[in-house]
Scaffold this motif. Structure first.
Motif, PDB file in Angstrom:
ATOM      1  N   ALA A   1       1.150  -0.757   0.016  1.00  0.00           N
ATOM      2  CA  ALA A   1      -0.603   0.469   0.018  1.00  0.00           C
ATOM      3  C   ALA A   1       0.735   1.225  -0.052  1.00  0.00           C
ATOM      4  CB  ALA A   1      -0.785   0.150   1.304  1.00  0.00           C
ATOM      5  N   PRO A   2       0.797   2.577  -0.261  1.00  0.00           N
ATOM      6  CA  PRO A   2       1.389   3.754  -0.194  1.00  0.00           C
ATOM      7  C   PRO A   2       2.083   4.025   0.940  1.00  0.00           C
ATOM      8  CG  PRO A   2      -0.174   4.022  -1.436  1.00  0.00           C
ATOM      9  CD  PRO A   2      -0.989   3.078  -0.976  1.00  0.00           C
ATOM     10  N   GLY A   3       2.682   3.966   0.969  1.00  0.00           N
ATOM     11  CA  GLY A   3       3.642   4.527   1.854  1.00  0.00           C
ATOM     12  C   GLY A   3       4.171   2.918   3.712  1.00  0.00           C
ATOM     13  N   LYS A   4       3.788   2.184   2.494  1.00  0.00           N
ATOM     14  CA  LYS A   4       3.822   1.145   3.571  1.00  0.00           C
ATOM     15  C   LYS A   4       4.909   0.160   2.887  1.00  0.00           C
ATOM     16  CE  LYS A   4      -1.013   1.198   6.370  1.00  0.00           C
ATOM     17  NZ  LYS A   4      -1.724   0.523   6.510  1.00  0.00           N
ATOM     18  N   GLN A   5       5.753  -1.355   4.318  1.00  0.00           N
ATOM     19  CA  GLN A   5       6.035  -1.502   3.277  1.00  0.00           C
ATOM     20  C   GLN A   5       5.277  -2.907   3.328  1.00  0.00           C
ATOM     21  OE1 GLN A   5       8.464  -3.042   6.937  1.00  0.00           O
ATOM     22  NE2 GLN A   5      10.694  -1.736   6.178  1.00  0.00           N
ATOM     23  N   ARG A   6       5.705  -3.905   2.285  1.00  0.00           N
ATOM     24  CA  ARG A   6       4.974  -4.514   1.445  1.00  0.00           C
ATOM     25  C   ARG A   6       4.920  -6.121   1.938  1.00  0.00           C
ATOM     26  NH1 ARG A   6       7.402  -6.546  -4.440  1.00  0.00           N
ATOM     27  NH2 ARG A   6       7.708  -4.415  -4.882  1.00  0.00           N
ATOM     28  N   GLU A   7       4.234  -6.612   1.589  1.00  0.00           N
ATOM     29  CA  GLU A   7       3.704  -7.716   2.697  1.00  0.00           C
ATOM     30  C   GLU A   7       2.883  -8.302   2.214  1.00  0.00           C
ATOM     31  OE1 GLU A   7       0.700  -6.399   5.697  1.00  0.00           O
ATOM     32  OE2 GLU A   7      -0.489  -6.041   4.453  1.00  0.00           O
ATOM     33  N   LEU A   8       3.782  -9.625   2.928  1.00  0.00           N
ATOM     34  CA  LEU A   8       2.591 -11.555   2.604  1.00  0.00           C
ATOM     35  C   LEU A   8       1.780 -11.211   2.765  1.00  0.00           C
ATOM     36  CD1 LEU A   8       3.652 -14.619   1.575  1.00  0.00           C
ATOM     37  CD2 LEU A   8       3.804 -14.610   3.690  1.00  0.00           C
ATOM     38  N   VAL A   9       0.928 -11.417   1.869  1.00  0.00           N
ATOM     39  CA  VAL A   9      -0.523 -11.602   2.028  1.00  0.00           C
ATOM     40  C   VAL A   9      -0.986 -13.178   2.085  1.00  0.00           C
ATOM     41  CG1 VAL A   9      -3.049 -11.804   0.767  1.00  0.00           C
ATOM     42  CG2 VAL A   9      -1.161  -9.874   0.470  1.00  0.00           C
ATOM     43  N   ALA A  10      -0.579 -14.230   1.173  1.00  0.00           N
ATOM     44  CA  ALA A  10      -1.579 -15.478   1.010  1.00  0.00           C
ATOM     45  C   ALA A  10       0.220 -16.197   0.493  1.00  0.00           C
ATOM     46  CB  ALA A  10      -2.442 -15.504   0.878  1.00  0.00           C
ATOM     47  N   ALA A  11       0.187 -17.659   1.089  1.00  0.00           N
ATOM     48  CA  ALA A  11       1.471 -18.684   0.124  1.00  0.00           C
ATOM     49  C   ALA A  11       1.121 -19.949   0.055  1.00  0.00           C
ATOM     50  CB  ALA A  11       2.650 -18.657   1.077  1.00  0.00           C
ATOM     51  N   ILE A  12       1.267 -20.507  -0.524  1.00  0.00           N
ATOM     52  CA  ILE A  12       0.728 -21.860  -1.260  1.00  0.00           C
ATOM     53  C   ILE A  12       1.762 -22.945  -1.353  1.00  0.00           C
ATOM     54  CG2 ILE A  12      -0.186 -21.647  -3.675  1.00  0.00           C
ATOM     55  CD1 ILE A  12      -1.929 -23.822  -2.565  1.00  0.00           C
ATOM     56  N   THR A  13       2.409 -23.751  -1.008  1.00  0.00           N
ATOM     57  CA  THR A  13       3.783 -24.802  -1.115  1.00  0.00           C
ATOM     58  C   THR A  13       3.366 -25.782  -2.942  1.00  0.00           C
ATOM     59  OG1 THR A  13       2.387 -26.744   0.564  1.00  0.00           O
ATOM     60  CG2 THR A  13       3.431 -25.832   1.623  1.00  0.00           C
ATOM     61  N   SER A  14       4.333 -26.242  -2.971  1.00  0.00           N
ATOM     62  CA  SER A  14       4.208 -26.773  -4.400  1.00  0.00           C
ATOM     63  C   SER A  14       3.037 -28.349  -3.820  1.00  0.00           C
ATOM     64  CB  SER A  14       5.584 -27.740  -4.468  1.00  0.00           C
ATOM     65  OG  SER A  14       6.181 -28.257  -3.128  1.00  0.00           O
TER      66      SER A  14
END
Length: 122
Positions: free
Chosen positions: A40-53
């Motif tokens: 988001a503007p002015g914020k750090q990049r953050e993990l939202v979701a992840a999925i393994t193989s």
């Protein structure tokens, strides 16, 4: 490096839904863990979701119960279904891969997509 191309962003009213897609140019896609990040503007990049193989998932607390990550190996594509969207979900959403899955969570990889803008506003 894996080439990643996101799509599906847009402008949605609060409470609405969007589905993001990330297509990977990698023949061994099924062996890669995949993730969605947002910034988001002015914020750090953050993990939202992840999925393994193999299909295990991880979610940020802020999106649990609203977002669902999934993958379709036959299409080398990962999805992010976003429901009950809030204004605070507004951000550029990025696809990421190449990172390891350790201690039950995904660690950022080196391959990024170009991002897709998601705006939640009435």
């Amino acid at each position: 490096q894996v080439r990643l191309v996101e799509s599906g962003g847009g402008l949605v009213q609060p409470g609405g839904s969007l589905r993001l897609s990330c297509a990977a140019s990698e023949s061994r896609f099924s062996t890669y863990h995949m993730a969605w990040y947002r910034q988001a503007p002015g914020k750090q990049r953050e993990l939202v979701a992840a999925i393994t193989s193999t299909g295990s998932t991880q979610y940020a607390d802020s999106v649990k119960g609203r977002f669902v990550i999934s993958r379709e190996n036959a299409k080398s594509t990962v999805y992010l279904q976003m429901n009950s969207l809030k204004p605070e979900d507004t951000a550029v959403y990025y696809c990421n891969t190449g990172g390891p899955w350790l201690y039950g969570r995904y660690f950022t990889g080196s391959s990024w997509g170009q991002g897709t803008q998601v705006t939640i506003s009435s």
